[in-house]
Design an enzyme around this catalytic site. Structure first.
Site, PDB file in Angstrom:
ATOM      1  N   GLY A  59       0.823  -1.200   0.000  1.00  0.00           N
ATOM      2  CA  GLY A  59       0.000   0.000   0.000  1.00  0.00           C
ATOM      3  C   GLY A  59       0.859   1.253   0.000  1.00  0.00           C
ATOM      4  O   GLY A  59       2.064   1.196   0.252  1.00  0.00           O
ATOM      5  N   CYS A  86       5.279  -6.135   1.617  1.00  0.00           N
ATOM      6  CA  CYS A  86       5.688  -4.729   1.619  1.00  0.00           C
ATOM      7  C   CYS A  86       5.017  -3.985   2.784  1.00  0.00           C
ATOM      8  O   CYS A  86       5.340  -4.227   3.937  1.00  0.00           O
ATOM      9  CB  CYS A  86       5.389  -4.104   0.263  1.00  0.00           C
ATOM     10  SG  CYS A  86       6.302  -2.571  -0.048  1.00  0.00           S
ATOM     11  N   TYR A  87       4.052  -3.096   2.522  1.00  0.00           N
ATOM     12  CA  TYR A  87       3.382  -2.415   3.628  1.00  0.00           C
ATOM     13  C   TYR A  87       2.738  -3.419   4.571  1.00  0.00           C
ATOM     14  O   TYR A  87       2.742  -3.236   5.797  1.00  0.00           O
ATOM     15  CB  TYR A  87       2.323  -1.444   3.106  1.00  0.00           C
ATOM     16  CG  TYR A  87       1.572  -0.740   4.220  1.00  0.00           C
ATOM     17  CD1 TYR A  87       2.097   0.406   4.821  1.00  0.00           C
ATOM     18  CD2 TYR A  87       0.360  -1.243   4.695  1.00  0.00           C
ATOM     19  CE1 TYR A  87       1.429   1.030   5.862  1.00  0.00           C
ATOM     20  CE2 TYR A  87      -0.311  -0.630   5.738  1.00  0.00           C
ATOM     21  CZ  TYR A  87       0.225   0.515   6.322  1.00  0.00           C
ATOM     22  OH  TYR A  87      -0.429   1.120   7.361  1.00  0.00           O
ATOM     23  N   HIS A 179       7.565  -7.554  -3.939  1.00  0.00           N
ATOM     24  CA  HIS A 179       6.248  -7.908  -4.496  1.00  0.00           C
ATOM     25  C   HIS A 179       6.362  -9.204  -5.315  1.00  0.00           C
ATOM     26  O   HIS A 179       6.847  -9.183  -6.451  1.00  0.00           O
ATOM     27  CB  HIS A 179       5.722  -6.779  -5.375  1.00  0.00           C
ATOM     28  CG  HIS A 179       5.270  -5.589  -4.599  1.00  0.00           C
ATOM     29  ND1 HIS A 179       3.988  -5.457  -4.116  1.00  0.00           N
ATOM     30  CD2 HIS A 179       5.934  -4.486  -4.183  1.00  0.00           C
ATOM     31  CE1 HIS A 179       3.873  -4.320  -3.451  1.00  0.00           C
ATOM     32  NE2 HIS A 179       5.041  -3.708  -3.472  1.00  0.00           N
ATOM     33  N   GLU A 181       3.988 -10.828  -6.667  1.00  0.00           N
ATOM     34  CA  GLU A 181       2.930 -10.930  -7.679  1.00  0.00           C
ATOM     35  C   GLU A 181       3.330 -10.378  -9.039  1.00  0.00           C
ATOM     36  O   GLU A 181       2.668 -10.668 -10.049  1.00  0.00           O
ATOM     37  CB  GLU A 181       1.653 -10.231  -7.188  1.00  0.00           C
ATOM     38  CG  GLU A 181       1.772  -8.733  -6.993  1.00  0.00           C
ATOM     39  CD  GLU A 181       2.222  -8.308  -5.601  1.00  0.00           C
ATOM     40  OE1 GLU A 181       1.790  -7.245  -5.146  1.00  0.00           O
ATOM     41  OE2 GLU A 181       3.007  -9.057  -4.989  1.00  0.00           O
ATOM     42  N   ASP A 238     -18.280 -11.328 -21.958  1.00  0.00           N
ATOM     43  CA  ASP A 238     -18.859 -11.420 -20.611  1.00  0.00           C
ATOM     44  C   ASP A 238     -20.340 -11.770 -20.661  1.00  0.00           C
ATOM     45  O   ASP A 238     -20.807 -12.670 -19.949  1.00  0.00           O
ATOM     46  CB  ASP A 238     -18.652 -10.108 -19.851  1.00  0.00           C
ATOM     47  CG  ASP A 238     -17.190  -9.740 -19.684  1.00  0.00           C
ATOM     48  OD1 ASP A 238     -16.355 -10.667 -19.683  1.00  0.00           O
ATOM     49  OD2 ASP A 238     -16.879  -8.543 -19.570  1.00  0.00           O
ATOM     50  N   LYS A 381     -11.310 -11.292 -15.982  1.00  0.00           N
ATOM     51  CA  LYS A 381     -11.517 -11.469 -17.423  1.00  0.00           C
ATOM     52  C   LYS A 381     -10.883 -12.755 -17.941  1.00  0.00           C
ATOM     53  O   LYS A 381     -11.494 -13.473 -18.746  1.00  0.00           O
ATOM     54  CB  LYS A 381     -10.958 -10.260 -18.182  1.00  0.00           C
ATOM     55  CG  LYS A 381     -11.039 -10.344 -19.702  1.00  0.00           C
ATOM     56  CD  LYS A 381     -12.467 -10.246 -20.209  1.00  0.00           C
ATOM     57  CE  LYS A 381     -12.939  -8.811 -20.192  1.00  0.00           C
ATOM     58  NZ  LYS A 381     -14.268  -8.676 -20.833  1.00  0.00           N
TER      59      LYS A 381
END
Length: 525
Positions: A59, A86-87, A179, A181, A238, A381
């Site tokens: 964050g 991280c945060y 991070h 990710e 969608d 998605k």
């Protein structure tokens, strides 16, 4: 296996990181269901969700400030594994008795960490060959830990950060400064896999087959045996996947409604829906409501207001049609998770900053005469595409470029006029044609044009022209939560520009948008 598909679940508490949605996607890619919630979810909510593990996201805040966001105390009392990123690592450290301070040596971008101890979090992690204990990771922090909490040990460090990974193995608490990710972190996905599977003991049951079974089961349970459903159908991936799921669940009790609001792409009309009727055996009613939409948005320039008005007219049109049909009790929409996140509408995310109100989320009235069902609301998605593939959709259908619900209404800056729509449709057609001619259509994930009602001087036939501008936009993305601009060849851009200016009256200049998301969004409004 069906009933267990959501049994293994991870809760991500979001502290506002630009990578939070990407983190959620990474967990889903591992076959584990997860949800992204506001950082201060209460104990009752967390217990009800019953996660196998909790991740505290990064964050923008500093854990050194007095009123910095904190994790709920219950997180550290629930006897389940916790991973702070991280945060999230900083605030976990602070709340458990460690100390944080702002560092004079910040770390942003690619950094090498030195692994100093073994840990289940790093199980089978392959380090770089040259230096066995080094791992490339992506850092983004100004603060650093100076004292770790009691019973924690150091797992990895950098030259300027003595605590790059910390752990309390007894409690299964882990903190990582980088991070995992993002793709720049070497073996980042493997680190997340170790946490959710090896440490949290989750099983990879969240896959397309089980998702489809779960969705169909939930639809049947919610709709019942007699009530009918009306689906807002656009023909996009969608709404098409939603239609196929509903058809499997309730059969002939599904009615699709295609509303022509005058803001659609070239040839999206009655003939367009015949394809879906024929190939997918869907019952589709075509409604022309162009004048209602243009009357409602006349003179409106604010993008949020435009989106909400368009959503309102859609619902009014659906309600009006439903009142004339027997047993229509439900309105179905192809809302997906990114729509919800960007519109800041979900209960757990109600402090998320509004990016833009999607017409099918932010535009809905508080009171409707019809109940709402959104079967794929919690899917990203790429998950929707995977389901579509399982349902037999072709590559061309699955990877056709997305088109927003508000249509050209958010690709025309400022006031919407019929002549602007006509210009935009023609320019969009040219751009897509040339992408296909250059065999690049499926190498970009979305491409379109934007009408800018700002006049620029041009010269045509030795005469001065003072006409408007068209912007080209082409991006590459997987989940559409993050995106980068496509590096299209100049000869393609030149040809598109020449065609637009030569073939469309009213345009004097064409520009190319090279912005990434973030900080920009994919659409301009």
């Amino acid at each position: 296996m069906l009933k267990h598909a959501k049994k293994y679940r991870i809760l991500i508490l979001d502290f506002g990181s630009q990578y939070s949605q990407l983190l959620a996607r990474r967990i889903r890619e591992l076959g584990i269901y997860c949800e992204l919630w506001k950082w201060n979810a209460d104990e009752k909510q967390i217990k009800k969700f019953n996660p196998k593990g909790i991740i505290l996201s990064g964050g923008p805040e500093s854990a050194t400030t007095k009123n910095s966001p904190k994790a709920p105390k219950y997180v550290f009392l629930a006897n389940i594994p916790v991973l702070g990123i991280c945060y999230g690592m900083h605030i976990m450290t602070k709340q458990l008795g460690g100390k944080i301070q702002t560092s004079s040596k910040r770390e942003f971008g690619l950094t090498k960490i030195c692994i100093t101890s073994n840990s289940p979090l790093l199980h089978n992690i392959k380090n770089t060959k040259k230096i066995q204990n080094n791992l490339n990771v992506w850092m983004s922090h100004e603060d650093k830990i100076i004292t770790i909490p009691k019973n924690f040990t150091t797992i990895a460090k950098t030259q300027s950060c003595p605590f790059a990974i910390i752990s309390n193995e007894k409690k299964n608490f882990y903190g990582i400064q980088f991070h995992p990710e993002v793709t720049h972190t070497q073996q980042g996905k493997s680190i997340l896999k170790n946490f959710v599977i090896k440490i949290c003991k989750c099983e990879s049951l969240w896959n397309s087959d089980n998702i489809i079974k779960n969705l169909i089961k939930n639809i049947k349970k919610k709709i019942g045996n007699n009530e009918k459903v009306m689906l807002g159908f656009s023909g996009g991936i969608d709404s098409l996947v939603t239609a196929l799921l509903l058809k499997k669940a309730i059969g002939k009790r599904l009615l699709c409604i295609f509303i022509d609001n005058g803001l659609l792409q070239f040839k999206r009309n009655k003939k367009h829906i015949q394809f879906f009727k024929k190939n997918y055996n869907l019952k589709i009613i075509y409604i022309s409501a162009k004048q209602q939409f243009f009357n409602a948005i006349s003179g409106i320039t604010d993008p949020e207001t435009k989106r909400k008005i368009i959503g309102k007219i859609f619902i009014e049109t659906f309600n009006k049609k439903a009142s004339k049909l027997s047993k229509i009790k439900w309105l179905a929409q192809g809302t997906i998770y990114s729509d919800v996140i960007e519109s800041a509408q979900s209960i757990q995310n109600n402090s998320t900053h509004l990016i833009k109100s999607h017409h099918n989320v932010g535009g809905l009235p508080k009171k409707m005469n019809i109940k709402l069902i959104e079967p794929i609301k919690k899917l990203f998605k790429d998950e929707v595409r995977n389901i579509g593939k399982k349902l037999g959709l072709s590559h061309n259908i699955l990877y056709r470029h997305p088109f927003p619900g508000p249509g050209l209404g958010i690709r025309i800056l400022g006031e919407i006029k019929q002549k602007y729509c006509d210009i935009l449709r023609k320019s969009d057609k040219i751009f897509i044609e040339e992408l296909k001619n250059f065999d690049l259509y499926h190498k970009v994930n979305q491409a379109f044009t934007i009408f800018i009602p700002v006049r620029s001087v041009g010269i045509m036939g030795d005469k001065r022209k003072y006409d408007c501008i068209i912007a080209l936009r082409a991006i590459e993305s997987i989940d559409f939560m993050t995106a980068c601009c496509s590096n299209l060849p100049y000869n393609l851009l030149t040809k598109v520009s020449n065609r637009i200016i030569n073939e469309i009256t009213g345009i004097s200049r064409v520009v190319y948008d090279i912005s990434s998301k973030p900080p920009a969004t994919i659409e301009w409004e």
